[in-house]
Design a protein around this motif. Structure first.
Motif, PDB file in Angstrom:
ATOM      1  N   UNK A  68       0.830  -1.205   0.000  1.00  0.00           N
ATOM      2  CA  UNK A  68       0.000   0.000   0.000  1.00  0.00           C
ATOM      3  C   UNK A  68       0.868   1.260   0.000  1.00  0.00           C
ATOM      4  N   UNK A  69       1.946   1.221   0.750  1.00  0.00           N
ATOM      5  CA  UNK A  69       2.861   2.374   0.807  1.00  0.00           C
ATOM      6  C   UNK A  69       3.517   2.594  -0.552  1.00  0.00           C
ATOM      7  N   UNK A  70       3.974   1.514  -1.158  1.00  0.00           N
ATOM      8  CA  UNK A  70       4.593   1.605  -2.495  1.00  0.00           C
ATOM      9  C   UNK A  70       3.624   2.230  -3.499  1.00  0.00           C
ATOM     10  N   UNK A  71       2.399   1.736  -3.490  1.00  0.00           N
ATOM     11  CA  UNK A  71       1.420   2.208  -4.473  1.00  0.00           C
ATOM     12  C   UNK A  71       1.000   3.661  -4.227  1.00  0.00           C
ATOM     13  N   UNK A  72       0.945   4.062  -2.968  1.00  0.00           N
ATOM     14  CA  UNK A  72       0.498   5.425  -2.661  1.00  0.00           C
ATOM     15  C   UNK A  72       1.603   6.449  -2.828  1.00  0.00           C
ATOM     16  N   UNK A  73       2.845   6.058  -2.564  1.00  0.00           N
ATOM     17  CA  UNK A  73       3.957   7.016  -2.640  1.00  0.00           C
ATOM     18  C   UNK A  73       4.606   7.074  -4.022  1.00  0.00           C
ATOM     19  N   UNK A  74       4.581   5.980  -4.750  1.00  0.00           N
ATOM     20  CA  UNK A  74       5.106   5.948  -6.127  1.00  0.00           C
ATOM     21  C   UNK A  74       6.588   6.335  -6.224  1.00  0.00           C
ATOM     22  N   UNK A  75       7.370   5.964  -5.229  1.00  0.00           N
ATOM     23  CA  UNK A  75       8.814   6.199  -5.300  1.00  0.00           C
ATOM     24  C   UNK A  75       9.422   5.232  -6.315  1.00  0.00           C
TER      25      UNK A  75
END
Length: 312
Positions: A68-75
């Motif tokens: 979820x963090x990966x998808x929301x932050x898009x780093x």
């Protein structure tokens, strides 16, 4: 990677009970509180230069939080790793009696967990066997080796292995020679190495010479660097000398003796991670490294003590 990085492991961030020695037990253990905290710690980590994030399906909701963090932050510049082979069974039950995670190194489990873990692409770079042992059969199962090799070639992954127990070196030496189609299978080795458990040093040096990725876990011995009476005075003296916490001394010992690619922080708060990151700001003198080498307690003693830690 040519310089040691501090990465973030999500073992303590994704589940309400873990075997770390907690300094504060008065915390909100709801799922939403844990997710908010995990996001806060990951955001703080990224802001402060951390680019390596490590999780596993057995870390409660750790893998889901990271996704979820990966998808929301898009780093685009993060490197993610996860594992297969353990299933979380405590179901977020506080004080759960019995094993919180169950090991199964089968082809069925590999394929099952891969279906979920592959959602971490394209930032997923390392896919690891979780806590390989001689007893689990993983080191001799050609069907699993072939499947991992297939994933390696199809997705451009590094295939890794993580180890635990008093015979880590034996496992590492067996794993490093496993080949499929005359191509060595394992590229990455995640190993417990710290001021108390130094038995893998020579083996890790050999793996480094082979060009393998070396990742160190349990750098703070599940919090025991703060409580071990055998080591407390020496660690606290060095802590005052270098004006950092005991955790930074323990982490710097690993960096200066081994120069691995990544040392994982198991921090459960941003403040803890901030203290850990201070390990990157200094180097230990040779005499201090030699002093810390005397803190080793022997592999069997280390793992016997670890097995007696309670989940909290």
């Amino acid at each position: 990677m040519t310089k040691t990085q501090i990465g973030l492991g999500l073992a303590a961030l994704g589940r309400p009970d873990y075997i770390n020695i907690r300094q504060n037990n008065n915390i909100d253990k709801s799922k939403i509180a844990f997710k908010n905290n995990a996001f806060n710690v990951m955001d703080f980590a990224y802001k402060n230069g951390v680019r390596y994030f490590d999780t596993a399906p057995s870390y409660g909701l750790g893998e889901a939080f990271l996704l979820d963090w990966k998808n929301s932050r898009q780093h685009k510049d993060v490197l993610l790793s996860t594992k297969w082979g353990y299933t979380y069974v405590a179901n977020w039950e506080f004080g759960f009696q019995g094993k919180h995670e169950i090991k199964e190194h089968s082809l069925l489990k590999l394929n099952e967990q891969w279906k979920t873990s592959k959602a971490l692409f394209p930032q997923l770079k390392i896919y690891q066997v979780h806590s390989a042992t001689l007893e689990s059969g993983i080191l001799k199962d050609n069907s699993i080796h072939e499947r991992l090799f297939q994933l390696k070639k199809e997705y451009g992954l590094q295939i890794g292995i993580t180890t635990s127990g008093s015979n880590q070196s034996e496992i590492l030496n067996s794993a490093k020679d496993i080949a499929v189609k005359n191509d060595l299978l394992f590229d990455s080795f995640q190993v417990t190495y710290n001021v108390f458990e130094q038995s893998t040093f020579n083996t890790l040096q050999q793996l480094k010479a082979m060009g393998k990725t070396i990742i160190i876990k349990e750098a703070l011995a599940n919090g025991r660097v703060f409580t071990n009476e055998h080591a407390k005075k020496k660690l606290e003296t060095l802590s005052k000398t270098y004006d950092v916490g005991v955790d930074a001394i323990a982490l710097r010992f690993i960096i200066d003796t081994l120069q691995p690619n990544v040392v994982l922080s198991g921090a459960s708060t941003s403040n803890h991670l901030n203290q850990n990151l201070k390990a990157l700001d200094f180097k230990l003198l040779s005499k201090d490294l030699e002093l810390l080498k005397t803190l080793t307690i022997g592999s069997k003693a280390y793992w016997d003590e670890r097995s007696d830690l309670t989940w909290n």
